[in-house]
Every structure is written in structure tokens, then in C-alpha cells.
Design an enzyme around this catalytic site. Structure first.
Site, PDB file in Angstrom:
ATOM      1  N   GLY A  46       1.935   0.369  -3.089  1.00 23.14           N
ATOM      2  CA  GLY A  46       2.174   2.214  -3.908  1.00 23.14           C
ATOM      3  C   GLY A  46       1.582   2.288  -4.684  1.00 23.14           C
ATOM      4  N   THR A  60      -2.254  -1.695   0.974  1.00 21.04           N
ATOM      5  CA  THR A  60      -2.334  -2.660  -0.050  1.00 21.04           C
ATOM      6  C   THR A  60      -1.921  -3.859   0.950  1.00 21.04           C
ATOM      7  OG1 THR A  60      -3.301  -1.478  -1.696  1.00 21.04           O
ATOM      8  CG2 THR A  60      -2.103  -3.607  -1.986  1.00 21.04           C
ATOM      9  N   ASP A 109      -2.595  -1.665  -9.838  1.00 21.76           N
ATOM     10  CA  ASP A 109      -1.765  -2.666 -10.705  1.00 21.76           C
ATOM     11  C   ASP A 109      -1.587  -4.085  -9.758  1.00 21.76           C
ATOM     12  OD1 ASP A 109      -0.814  -1.520  -7.838  1.00 21.76           O
ATOM     13  OD2 ASP A 109       1.049  -2.410  -8.146  1.00 21.76           O
TER      14      ASP A 109
HETATM   15  C1  SD4 Z   1      -2.936   0.892  -6.190  1.00 27.72           C
HETATM   16  N1  SD4 Z   1      -0.773  -0.328  -5.550  1.00 27.72           N
HETATM   17  O1  SD4 Z   1      -3.680   0.688  -6.569  1.00 27.72           O
HETATM   18  C2  SD4 Z   1      -2.520   0.004  -5.293  1.00 27.72           C
HETATM   19  C3  SD4 Z   1      -2.834   0.989  -3.868  1.00 27.72           C
HETATM   20  C4  SD4 Z   1      -2.061   0.690  -2.960  1.00 27.72           C
HETATM   21  O2  SD4 Z   1      -1.109   0.471  -0.245  1.00 27.72           O
HETATM   22  O3  SD4 Z   1      -0.777   0.311  -2.912  1.00 27.72           O
HETATM   23  N2  SD4 Z   1      -1.546   1.337  -1.714  1.00 27.72           N
HETATM   24  O4  SD4 Z   1      -2.196   1.603  -7.052  1.00 27.72           O
END
Ligand code: SD4
Length: 336
Positions: free
Chosen positions: A247, A195, A226
Site C-alpha cells: 500500500g 507489490t 516502505d
Molecule cells: C510503496 N508499498 O512503494 C509500496 C507500494 C505497494 O502494492 O505496496 N504497492 O509504497
């Protein structure tokens, strides 16, 4: 000596950067009033502009840097930088080619925030590659902050975005394999990363940020993380600094992570200390199962100092600064 005089003296003597951080963390009898004065008189680091982003996204930071070099502002830089990953089909956590939810639908979350505290966001957006640009349109062309699902898609189309199929052959194949192996359970994979959250500071020291994702691979239909939530996946306060997260979004939302990091910097923590403390909030919760998920934060303060921290290793930050574009390993909590 009253703190305001102390800070003024420190700036004049050329050691303001180091001392201002210390001074900000001191409490005195009129701290609120003085905090504002301290921020206003804290010198910005000389070597601007500056771009940082989550993970290894050198092309995205290079694009943002180009925008800043060519007179663009920090908002243009983070939008155009993030667009590089949205169109990159090899990045299966962002935009076109993102992993779908467990029903095979690619749904995007994104947000953007400018130096004046304006923000825009889209959640559960389908069929539009550049979710970050739709978020910017929400910010600039509507009286709202957040649009979701079909409404967000219709708004995007009416704003000139072309609808397209975002599920690539590679992501479809991966999803089909997952369905067989996982027995169709919504498993949250610790290795699901990439992300992009990006923060930029232009040559005048003004900060903007953006965050864009297809969310967790094989999430439940309708799940929002988030990344598009202002204060969780991203927060910018142009007087203090900015933070963005990556994350497991659920854990970031529960601690309002990016807002927390910025508020800790407001209280005098460095970006590094603030990121570490925000990770601490997650791992120190009663019964936290932090060993099974990843969260990472990156932050910049008004002086141009940066920091990053994650629960597990393998988190990295891409930083374009002083004409150098670098991918740097982040420090992390679990040392085995
Ligand atoms: C989520 N924070 O949808 C994002 C996923 C992510 O690297 O950061 N992936 O929870």
C-alpha cells in the site's frame, strides 16, 4: 502459579498453543525474563512449512513451497518466490515491467531478512530485474544493510547481474497515457497494488521474509517507499514472528508498520489482532485521510498462526499451507 510453570504445564497437556497466547498477554512481576521462557517453550504448530504473501501471487507461493519441500530454507524460499513476480512482466508493480516514475524511469526497492536478524536492502535500483537477490547479496557479501541508486546498480553488476531495460511497451504506454490524463501531477493511486511481500516458515519453524516492488506508479523521481525499509515494509524476529506491508508506503513508514506488528505480537497479540491494531494506528491519526489510500499488512507468528488486515477491501493474501495453495480475501477496516 508462576507463569513459566503454567506454560510448561500447558504444553505438556497438548493445549499449549491456545493457552500460550493468553499467558503471554498476562503481566507479572518478572515479565521480561518470563517472556523469553514463554517463547522458547511455546510449541510450534505441527503443519509446517508455511508460506504467505501479499495479493494474488499463487505462482510465487508455489515456487517458495517447492523450495521448502526440496530441503531449501525459508530464506531461499522467499527469495525465489519473490523472483517469480519480479520476472513476471504482467505484474506492473514489481521488477521487470513495473510502472515507471513520472519521468519514465523504472526504479526498484527491495529487502530481505533472515532468521538470525540479518538483513539487506536496495533502494532506487535501476536496470536489474531481481532486486530481491541484490538485497540478499548486500546482506551476505557486504558489511552494509542498504545500498542505493547507482551504487546498488554497480554492486549488482559486479556481482554478476545483467543490466537490462525494465520498461516494457505496456508500462511505457500506460505511463504515456497517464502523462496526458494527469497533467503530469504525481497522483497517488489507491488501485496501485501487487507489490509482493512474502513470509516463509520452514519445517523447523524458522522464519524469513522478503519484499520487492517498483513502488508507486508515477511517483516523483527519487522517491523511495516502505518496501526496502527494514521495520516498515518488512520485519522478521525469529523468536516472535514476521510482518510485511503493501500500500501507500509513506503511511507505513510513518508508523514503522511491520516492526509495530511484530512488537504487538511480542506483547501477546495474535497476528490478526496485531495487523488490525497497526492499521488502527494509521486510521486513528488526527486528520488521517485514510479513505484515500490503501495499506495492508500480513503477519505470521512463531506458532504458525497468520493474520492480515487492510484499510480498504480488495486486499488479499496468498497462503500455501498443508499442501494447499489459496488466495484468501483479507478482512478490512472500511465497511460500507
Ligand atoms: C510503496 N508499498 O512503494 C509500496 C507500494 C505497494 O502494492 O505496496 N504497492 O509504497
Amino acid at each position: 502459579m508462576k507463569r513459566r510453570h503454567f506454560i510448561k504445564k500447558a504444553s505438556v497437556s497438548g493445549v499449549g498453543i491456545a493457552l500460550a497466547g493468553t499467558a503471554l498477554s498476562c503481566k507479572d512481576e518478572s515479565s521480561e525474563e518470563n517472556t523469553h521462557e514463554a517463547i522458547a517453550s511455546t510449541p510450534i504448530r505441527a503443519s509446517l512449512p508455511l508460506v504467505i504473501a501479499t495479493w494474488n501471487v499463487m505462482e510465487a507461493t508455489a515456487k517458495a513451497w517447492d523450495v521448502l519441500q526440496n530441503g531449501g530454507n525459508a530464506l531461499d524460499a522467499v527469495e525465489q518466490g519473490c523472483m517469480v513476480e519480479e520476472i513476471n512482466e504482467n505484474n506492473q508493480t514489481v521488477g521487470k515491467g513495473g510502472f515507471p516514475d513520472r519521468d519514465g524511469n523504472v526504479t526498484l526497492d527491495a529487502c530481505i531478512m533472515d532468521m538470525n536478524g540479518n538483513c539487506g536492502s536496495v533502494v532506487y535500483l535501476q536496470n536489474i530485474t531481481h532486486a530481491v537477490s541484490v538485497a540478499r547479496k548486500v546482506m551476505e557479501d557486504t558489511p552494509h544493510v542498504m545500498l542505493a541508486g547507482e551504487g546498488a546498480k554497480q554492486f549488482a553488476i559486479s556481482s554478476g547481474f545483467e543490466p537490462e531495460d525494465l520498461l516494457t511497451e505496456a508500462s511505457k504506454k500506460a505511463w504515456e497515457k497517464w502523462k496526458v490524463e494527469s497533467e503530469y501531477k504525481p497522483i497517488i493511486n489507491i488501485e496501485n497494488h501487487d507489490t509482493i511481500g512474502m513470509l516463509a516458515m520452514d519445517k523447523n519453524g524458522n522464519i524469513s521474509g522478503a519484499c520487492t516492488t517498483s513502488g508507486l506508479a508515477y511517483k516523483m523521481g527519487g522517491r523511495v517507499g516502505d518496501s526496502p525499509i527494514i521495520g516498515s515494509g518488512l520485519f522478521v524476529d525469529n523468536e516472535i514472528g514476521a510482518c510485511t506491508a503493501t500500500g501507500l508506503g509513506e503511511e507505513v513508514v510513518k508508523t514503522v508498520g511491520s516492526f509495530l506488528v511484530v512488537e504487538l505480537m511480542r506483547q501477546g497479540r495474535s497476528p490478526q489482532q496485531a495487523c488490525e491494531e497497526a492499521i488502527g494506528r494509521i486510521v486513528n491519526k488526527p486528520n488521517s485521510n485514510y479513505k484515500n489510500f490503501q495499506v495492508g499488512y500480513i503477519a505470521v507468528n512463531k506458532q504458525g498462526e497468520t493474520g492480515s488486515y487492510s484499510i480498504h477491501e480488495h486486499f488479499s493474501i496468498t497462503k500455501y499451507h498443508d499442501g494447499k495453495n489459496e488466495n484468501i480475501k483479507s478482512d478490512f477496516y472500511i465497511k460500507t
